[in-house]
Design a protein around this motif. Structure first.
Motif, PDB file in Angstrom:
ATOM      1  N   LEU A   6     -64.951  39.495  21.132  1.00 24.06           N
ATOM      2  CA  LEU A   6     -64.404  38.676  22.219  1.00 24.06           C
ATOM      3  C   LEU A   6     -63.960  37.351  21.604  1.00 24.06           C
ATOM      4  CD1 LEU A   6     -64.272  39.465  25.199  1.00 24.06           C
ATOM      5  CD2 LEU A   6     -66.402  38.224  25.564  1.00 24.06           C
ATOM      6  N   LEU A   7     -62.714  37.013  21.808  1.00 18.33           N
ATOM      7  CA  LEU A   7     -62.177  35.782  21.217  1.00 18.33           C
ATOM      8  C   LEU A   7     -61.675  34.851  22.318  1.00 18.33           C
ATOM      9  CD1 LEU A   7     -59.982  37.337  18.369  1.00 18.33           C
ATOM     10  CD2 LEU A   7     -62.157  36.116  18.079  1.00 18.33           C
ATOM     11  N   PHE A   8     -61.918  33.574  22.134  1.00 17.76           N
ATOM     12  CA  PHE A   8     -61.395  32.569  23.072  1.00 17.76           C
ATOM     13  C   PHE A   8     -60.261  31.821  22.371  1.00 17.76           C
ATOM     14  CE2 PHE A   8     -64.286  32.365  26.748  1.00 17.76           C
ATOM     15  CZ  PHE A   8     -65.198  33.329  26.343  1.00 17.76           C
ATOM     16  N   ASN A   9     -59.099  31.850  22.982  1.00 16.28           N
ATOM     17  CA  ASN A   9     -57.947  31.128  22.439  1.00 16.28           C
ATOM     18  C   ASN A   9     -57.830  29.797  23.186  1.00 16.28           C
ATOM     19  OD1 ASN A   9     -55.438  30.075  21.883  1.00 16.28           O
ATOM     20  ND2 ASN A   9     -54.422  32.070  21.768  1.00 16.28           N
ATOM     21  N   TYR A  10     -58.292  28.733  22.528  1.00 16.86           N
ATOM     22  CA  TYR A  10     -58.368  27.446  23.230  1.00 16.86           C
ATOM     23  C   TYR A  10     -56.997  26.805  23.435  1.00 16.86           C
ATOM     24  CZ  TYR A  10     -63.386  27.925  22.810  1.00 16.86           C
ATOM     25  OH  TYR A  10     -64.674  28.390  22.922  1.00 16.86           O
ATOM     26  N   GLU A  11     -55.989  27.324  22.744  1.00 15.47           N
ATOM     27  CA  GLU A  11     -54.644  26.796  23.016  1.00 15.47           C
ATOM     28  C   GLU A  11     -54.140  27.258  24.382  1.00 15.47           C
ATOM     29  OE1 GLU A  11     -52.024  27.603  19.784  1.00 15.47           O
ATOM     30  OE2 GLU A  11     -53.239  26.396  18.408  1.00 15.47           O
ATOM     31  N   LYS A  12     -54.594  28.442  24.786  1.00 19.47           N
ATOM     32  CA  LYS A  12     -54.173  28.962  26.101  1.00 19.47           C
ATOM     33  C   LYS A  12     -55.121  28.528  27.219  1.00 19.47           C
ATOM     34  CE  LYS A  12     -51.728  33.128  24.652  1.00 19.47           C
ATOM     35  NZ  LYS A  12     -51.731  34.596  24.703  1.00 19.47           N
ATOM     36  N   CYS A  13     -56.321  28.132  26.855  1.00 20.74           N
ATOM     37  CA  CYS A  13     -57.347  27.803  27.861  1.00 20.74           C
ATOM     38  C   CYS A  13     -56.983  26.511  28.600  1.00 20.74           C
ATOM     39  CB  CYS A  13     -58.698  27.644  27.164  1.00 20.74           C
ATOM     40  SG  CYS A  13     -60.001  27.078  28.272  1.00 20.74           S
ATOM     41  N   LYS A  14     -57.079  26.579  29.941  1.00 22.42           N
ATOM     42  CA  LYS A  14     -56.762  25.395  30.756  1.00 22.42           C
ATOM     43  C   LYS A  14     -58.026  24.672  31.214  1.00 22.42           C
ATOM     44  CE  LYS A  14     -52.228  26.419  31.321  1.00 22.42           C
ATOM     45  NZ  LYS A  14     -51.754  26.719  29.973  1.00 22.42           N
ATOM     46  N   GLY A  15     -59.176  25.181  30.779  1.00 24.27           N
ATOM     47  CA  GLY A  15     -60.438  24.514  31.115  1.00 24.27           C
ATOM     48  C   GLY A  15     -60.832  24.621  32.577  1.00 24.27           C
ATOM     49  N   CYS A  16     -60.380  25.703  33.255  1.00 24.13           N
ATOM     50  CA  CYS A  16     -60.637  25.820  34.700  1.00 24.13           C
ATOM     51  C   CYS A  16     -62.090  26.181  35.009  1.00 24.13           C
ATOM     52  CB  CYS A  16     -59.715  26.874  35.315  1.00 24.13           C
ATOM     53  SG  CYS A  16     -60.065  28.543  34.741  1.00 24.13           S
ATOM     54  N   GLY A  17     -62.791  26.781  34.058  1.00 28.34           N
ATOM     55  CA  GLY A  17     -64.203  27.122  34.256  1.00 28.34           C
ATOM     56  C   GLY A  17     -64.447  28.404  35.048  1.00 28.34           C
ATOM     57  N   GLU A  18     -63.385  29.120  35.393  1.00 28.02           N
ATOM     58  CA  GLU A  18     -63.575  30.340  36.211  1.00 28.02           C
ATOM     59  C   GLU A  18     -64.353  31.409  35.461  1.00 28.02           C
ATOM     60  OE1 GLU A  18     -60.013  31.729  38.113  1.00 28.02           O
ATOM     61  OE2 GLU A  18     -59.616  29.726  38.934  1.00 28.02           O
ATOM     62  N   CYS A  19     -64.155  31.489  34.163  1.00 25.20           N
ATOM     63  CA  CYS A  19     -64.883  32.492  33.376  1.00 25.20           C
ATOM     64  C   CYS A  19     -66.382  32.183  33.399  1.00 25.20           C
ATOM     65  CB  CYS A  19     -64.352  32.554  31.953  1.00 25.20           C
ATOM     66  SG  CYS A  19     -64.349  30.966  31.099  1.00 25.20           S
TER      67      CYS A  19
ATOM     68  N   GLY B 275     -67.567  20.178  27.328  1.00 20.82           N
ATOM     69  CA  GLY B 275     -66.350  19.392  27.503  1.00 20.82           C
ATOM     70  C   GLY B 275     -65.401  20.198  28.368  1.00 20.82           C
ATOM     71  N   GLU B 276     -64.216  20.453  27.862  1.00 21.66           N
ATOM     72  CA  GLU B 276     -63.226  21.185  28.662  1.00 21.66           C
ATOM     73  C   GLU B 276     -63.102  22.635  28.243  1.00 21.66           C
ATOM     74  OE1 GLU B 276     -59.607  18.965  28.676  1.00 21.66           O
ATOM     75  OE2 GLU B 276     -60.454  17.581  30.156  1.00 21.66           O
ATOM     76  N   ARG B 277     -64.037  23.079  27.390  1.00 21.13           N
ATOM     77  CA  ARG B 277     -63.902  24.443  26.873  1.00 21.13           C
ATOM     78  C   ARG B 277     -65.133  25.291  27.188  1.00 21.13           C
ATOM     79  NH1 ARG B 277     -62.009  23.628  20.670  1.00 21.13           N
ATOM     80  NH2 ARG B 277     -59.836  23.151  21.094  1.00 21.13           N
TER      81      ARG B 277
END
Ligand code: SF4
Ligand code: SF4
Length: 367
Positions: A190-203, A216-218
């Protein structure tokens, strides 16, 4: 050398229930007898799925076993993912009943094989495991291991990660406990791409295992707590969470290893595989919906070899009449629809020695 696969062709206008009898007579031989406890492994289908194997077909298998003096029970395991209605033993039993699998209808007990909590099983080493595969053991659900014989009824359909789902998938994932399922899914990463992440927290909110928290925002993931249920990945609208690039290949290797552990767990007892090539959908019976039908109904196969029956199923799906709206072409229509190659897990299972992909098909009234 090739393995025998028996085929009941639905295109020939014969009675399907008699076809199931014929397939069982041929493949069971005299191996099930008086007083044998026989696990009939099925997938009860997720709530809202309607393309799982019809209970009436399972009933016919139950009647066959009873006719031999055996003591059948119909069984399935709980799911790894938490958002469905089959996660706990209680939910799974309720969903089984909701979907038509009741003791009254089937004529035998319905048992959740990995009770009491989804972790009830016995661990078996995978012989010849590849060094780079993380699955070295398989924990097989206890009521399946303890049976005197097992009949594995698999719905042939597509699967997001394995391309095709058949007998091997049913052994590796369907017959194992939650921790074994986790190990297989962990292989795809499972990889998190922080360039695409908007920091919405839904996950983070969606994770039922408290494996994610915002730093923070990630979102940050705790590997120890993560069950690899993939809920976060499906939740993220920004596609910021993905599998490893070769995640599906790795998953299929892991699946084949788990299947090899399950075969070892059942060694010394008769194990019969029936594959139902009916209602072939792009996704598996855990999905609701599983998608529109891909092919016309084909028929039912039976074998003692999980590799041969899956290879034959893949070939028959490729030869079947495709429904309008689908553009994938053979070979491996189901793999292409799911952006992988189904043959990865079939070949891995063969390498691990649980069967042969060379098969000879016998057509007839199942006999
Ligand atoms: S759901 Fe996606 S976009 Fe939102 S925080 Fe999680 S990874 Fe980032
Ligand atoms: S982090 Fe994602 S994959 Fe892991 S348990 Fe939570 S929702 Fe499931």
């Amino acid at each position: 050398m090739s393995s025998e696969v028996h085929f009941f062709d639905l295109g020939k206008w014969r009675n399907v229930l008699e076809g199931i009898d014929g397939l069982l007579k041929t493949t069971v031989g005299s191996d099930i007898g008086l007083g044998d406890r026989v696990a009939i492994k099925v997938h009860f289908g997720e709530r809202g799925n309607y393309t799982y194997i019809r209970p009436v077909f399972v009933r016919r298998v139950v009647d066959f076993v009873k006719g031999r003096g055996g003591l059948p029970f119909v069984t399935d395991t709980t799911t790894l993912y938490p958002e469905g209605f089959r996660t706990t033993v209680k939910d799974e039993l309720e969903t089984a009943r909701y979907n038509g699998f009741s003791e009254e209808g089937l004529g035998c007990p319905v048992v959740i094989a990995d009770e009491p909590d989804g972790y009830g099983g016995l661990e078996f080493r995978v012989d010849g495991a590849a060094e780079d595969c993380r699955v070295k053991t398989t924990k097989v659900a206890k009521h399946i291991v303890e049976a005197d014989a097992v009949i594995v009824l698999s719905h042939v359909k597509g699967h997001l990660l394995s391309g095709m789902g058949g007998a091997i998938k049913h052994l590796g994932m369907g017959c194992t406990t939650k921790d074994s399922k986790r190990e297989q899914h962990a292989a795809h990463g499972l990889l998190f791409n922080y360039e695409k992440c908007k920091g919405c927290g839904e996950c983070v909110e969606a994770c039922k295992f408290s494996a994610l928290e915002m730093q923070g925002e990630r979102p940050a993931r705790d590997e120890e707590k993560c069950m690899y249920c993939n809920t976060c990945m499906f939740t993220c609208d920004n596609k910021a969470i993905t599998l490893y690039e070769d995640g599906k290949d790795r998953f299929q290797e892991a699946l084949a290893h788990a299947a090899a552990g399950a075969v070892k767990a059942l060694s010394g007892r008769p194990v019969i595989y029936l594959n139902f090539i009916l209602d072939v959908t792009p996704l598996c019976d855990c999905a609701a919906p599983a998608g529109r039908l891909i092919t016309q109904n084909v028929g039912i196969l039976a074998s003692r070899d999980p590799v041969a029956i899956d290879r034959a199923s893949l070939d028959l799906v490729d030869k079947a009449a495709i429904m309008p709206g689908w553009e994938a072409t053979p070979p491996d229509i189901l793999g292409k629809i799911n952006r992988t190659r189904s043959t990865i897990h079939i070949e891995a299972a063969e390498r691990l020695g649980i069967g042969r992909s060379a098969y000879t098909i016998f057509e007839g009234n199942g006999e």
